[in-house]
Motif scaffolding. Structure first.
Motif, short mmCIF file in Angstrom:
data_model
loop_
_atom_site.label_atom_id
_atom_site.label_comp_id
_atom_site.label_asym_id
_atom_site.label_seq_id
_atom_site.Cartn_x
_atom_site.Cartn_y
_atom_site.Cartn_z
N LEU A 124 5.12 61.13 98.26
CA LEU A 124 3.96 60.43 98.66
C LEU A 124 4.42 59.03 97.79
CD1 LEU A 124 0.93 62.52 97.43
CD2 LEU A 124 1.80 62.44 99.87
N ILE A 132 -1.09 55.17 101.76
CA ILE A 132 -0.12 55.96 101.13
C ILE A 132 0.86 56.61 102.40
CG2 ILE A 132 0.01 58.14 100.18
CD1 ILE A 132 -2.71 57.62 98.79
N TYR A 134 3.26 59.23 103.61
CA TYR A 134 3.87 60.61 103.63
C TYR A 134 5.17 61.05 104.11
CZ TYR A 134 -1.18 61.17 102.81
OH TYR A 134 -2.63 61.30 102.22
N TYR A 192 3.12 62.11 92.01
CA TYR A 192 2.01 62.10 92.42
C TYR A 192 0.92 61.46 91.41
CZ TYR A 192 3.59 65.72 95.59
OH TYR A 192 4.06 66.60 96.57
N LEU A 232 -4.41 64.13 101.20
CA LEU A 232 -3.71 64.46 99.76
C LEU A 232 -4.03 65.86 99.35
CD1 LEU A 232 -4.55 61.30 97.68
CD2 LEU A 232 -2.25 61.84 98.43
#
Length: 362
Positions: A124, A132, A134, A192, A232
């Motif tokens: 991330l 965000i 991914y 994270y 998430l």
């Protein structure tokens, strides 16, 4: 002005449908092409030697592998199916694993095979726009090698590369491939926390916005945040299960002395998930606060309008009495009639305002 709530897309269902009817192990890249070219990088090292090579041709890299070194092969860009096949054939990787590698929506998991261990999860990255990014990342761990697959160039491991290169006495240079595998997974899980900090700042900012001046844009931001937390959780929650299996020592590719390091990573993954759950509850609370704040704001407006209407009711009554145009109304012919009516209305107005003030109605 119309307001549209953000929609939650389901890209994994759409992409997975492309493989319907195909035989197992069919190699198809289901994601978007995020880089113009595919690169394969080799870092081969031991306590005394460090070799770093990069190329677009797999033969240039695979020919430089050393059985005396720890070999880290990193592949950037998964759209080059031929490159993936060449690497898979060289290391005798099961086609089912390569199929999962090429699926960017693959659920995080760990699988044990005879000659290697397969692990996949999400990395991330938070942008300045609060978006965000991914990225699917997969690892294959073998006896003296580890292969990492990334969707594009650039990753979280530059610091680790520099330590491997500059410090021959580092623990990573002295240990086997399973320790390098641990360091890679630990780096991703630790990253994270940066995302959690970004989420915390957004929640704090939204709390102030909800209290001070809630608007339709505030509601849109809350909905986007709720959507982000859903994605998430979907990306992070299975990581705990996969790391838990490793930390229990279920796989022969992970040595006992390395298992205890994964126990620490497991603790971090639990903390990340618990924090996500807390943020999800706070976001739900933000929605309730927004609705309450908007309702209170509307009540304040209605209260002001009601007070104004209440003040004008007796004034309208008095004006209506003396506007009926009857012939015999003594006050109409009285010299001070007009002034007296104004005085009566102002007196009513002042009395009502004082009464409302004492009741704290405004």
């Amino acid at each position: 002005m119309q307001f549209h709530l953000p929609k939650i897309s389901l890209p994994n269902l759409i992409r997975t449908s492309q493989t319907a009817g195909l035989p197992p192990g069919q190699l198809i890249h289901l994601g978007e092409q995020l880089t113009d070219k595919s690169l394969i990088e080799l870092i081969s090292y031991n306590e005394k030697q460090f070799i770093e090579v990069e190329s677009e041709n797999s033969d240039d890299i695979l020919g430089k592998l050393s059985s005396q070194n720890i070999n880290w092969i990193n592949i950037d860009g998964l759209h080059n199916i031929d490159l993936i096949k060449d690497v898979g054939e060289h290391f005798e990787i099961n086609p089912l694993i390569l199929e999962d590698v090429l699926n960017p929506d693959q659920r995080p998991k760990v699988e044990d095979y005879e000659h290697h261990l397969f692990f996949t999860l999400k990395t991330l990255n938070a942008l300045k726009s609060d978006d965000i990014i991914y990225e699917q990342m997969s690892f294959i761990l073998g006896k003296n090698y580890i292969i990492s697959f990334q969707e594009k160039e650039g990753d979280l491991f530059e610091g680790l590369r520099q330590r491997l290169k500059s410090d021959p006495q580092s623990k990573a240079r002295k240990k086997d491939a399973d320790y390098l595998f641990y360091r890679l997974i630990d780096t991703i899980v630790d990253s994270y926390y940066l995302i959690l900090e970004n989420i915390a700042e957004r929640i704090e900012s939204l709390e102030e916005e909800v209290f001070i001046d809630p608007s339709k844009e505030t509601l849109r931001k809350i909905q986007l945040l709720k959507k982000e937390l859903i994605f998430l959780r979907k990306s992070v929650y299975p990581v705990r299960e996969a790391i838990s299996r490793i930390s229990k020592g279920e796989y022969h590719f992970i040595k006992r002395e390395t298992v205890r390091f994964f126990s620490d990573v497991y603790d971090h993954s639990i903390h990340v998930i618990e924090t996500l759950e807390t943020y999800r509850d706070l976001t739900t609370g933000l929605m309730d606060m927004y609705m309450t704040s908007v309702s209170n704001k509307m009540n304040e407006v209605m209260k002001v309008l009601t007070i104004i209407a209440t003040i004008f009711i007796p004034l309208t009554f008095i004006a209506g009495i003396y506007g009926m145009n009857f012939e015999y109304m003594p006050e109409l012919s009285w010299r001070y009639g007009y002034a007296s009516v104004w005085g009566l209305m102002l007196t009513c107005l002042i009395i009502m305002v004082i009464y409302f003030k004492r009741k704290n109605w405004f």
